[in-house]
Design a protein around this motif. Structure first.
Motif, PDB file in Angstrom:
ATOM      1  N   TYR A   1      11.963   4.112  -7.513  1.00 44.63           N
ATOM      2  CA  TYR A   1      10.774   4.928  -7.249  1.00 44.63           C
ATOM      3  C   TYR A   1      10.022   5.062  -8.525  1.00 44.63           C
TER       4      TYR A   1
ATOM      5  N   CYS B   1       8.572  -3.991   4.504  1.00 44.85           N
ATOM      6  CA  CYS B   1       7.941  -3.224   3.435  1.00 44.85           C
ATOM      7  C   CYS B   1       7.967  -4.053   2.154  1.00 44.85           C
TER       8      CYS B   1
ATOM      9  N   CYS C   1      10.496   4.497   1.450  1.00 48.45           N
ATOM     10  CA  CYS C   1       9.846   4.656   0.139  1.00 48.45           C
ATOM     11  C   CYS C   1       8.425   5.204   0.210  1.00 48.45           C
ATOM     12  N   ASP C   2       7.893   5.472   1.394  1.00 57.57           N
ATOM     13  CA  ASP C   2       6.578   6.093   1.609  1.00 57.57           C
ATOM     14  C   ASP C   2       5.389   5.161   1.325  1.00 57.57           C
ATOM     15  N   GLN C   3       5.615   3.866   1.221  1.00 62.17           N
ATOM     16  CA  GLN C   3       4.542   2.881   1.039  1.00 62.17           C
ATOM     17  C   GLN C   3       3.745   2.771   2.344  1.00 62.17           C
TER      18      GLN C   3
ATOM     19  N   ARG D   1       3.585   4.955   7.265  1.00 60.58           N
ATOM     20  CA  ARG D   1       4.213   4.804   5.952  1.00 60.58           C
ATOM     21  C   ARG D   1       5.688   4.472   6.117  1.00 60.58           C
ATOM     22  N   CYS D   2       6.197   3.697   5.183  1.00 62.23           N
ATOM     23  CA  CYS D   2       7.613   3.341   5.183  1.00 62.23           C
ATOM     24  C   CYS D   2       8.444   4.624   5.154  1.00 62.23           C
TER      25      CYS D   2
ATOM     26  N   TYR E   1      15.529  -1.174  -5.000  1.00 59.46           N
ATOM     27  CA  TYR E   1      14.182  -0.720  -5.374  1.00 59.46           C
ATOM     28  C   TYR E   1      14.291   0.529  -6.230  1.00 59.46           C
TER      29      TYR E   1
ATOM     30  N   THR F   1       7.624  -3.033  -0.843  1.00 57.71           N
ATOM     31  CA  THR F   1       8.193  -2.286  -1.960  1.00 57.71           C
ATOM     32  C   THR F   1       9.714  -2.238  -1.918  1.00 57.71           C
ATOM     33  N   CYS F   2      10.291  -1.853  -0.776  1.00 61.68           N
ATOM     34  CA  CYS F   2      11.743  -1.655  -0.702  1.00 61.68           C
ATOM     35  C   CYS F   2      12.458  -2.632   0.222  1.00 61.68           C
TER      36      CYS F   2
END
Length: 63
Positions: A63, A8, A35-37, A31-32, A61, A10-11
């Motif tokens: 949010y 991911c 973190c929902d990416q 989605r991750c 990370y 993002t995280c």
């Protein structure tokens, strides 16, 4: 069958990705779990499975 690793952006959570080219799948997105990416958009032409293998520390990370 194809195996690969996905991270991911993002995280930094790590996933193992398995794709079965001999079997059709379901169209959608993955989605991750941390973190929902959005990590992948799937068209349904193959079966794809992703499994969380490396969970990042919560301090790496925001949010």
């Amino acid at each position: 069958m194809r195996k690969s690793d996905v991270m991911c952006p993002t995280c930094q959570a790590g996933y193992r990705r398995i794709e079965l080219t001999s079997k059709g799948g379901v169209a959608g997105e993955f989605r991750c779990l941390v973190c929902d990416q959005v990590l992948e958009l799937m068209d349904g032409s193959t079966e794809v499975a992703l499994r969380l293998t490396v969970q990042p520390s919560k301090t790496s990370y925001a949010y």
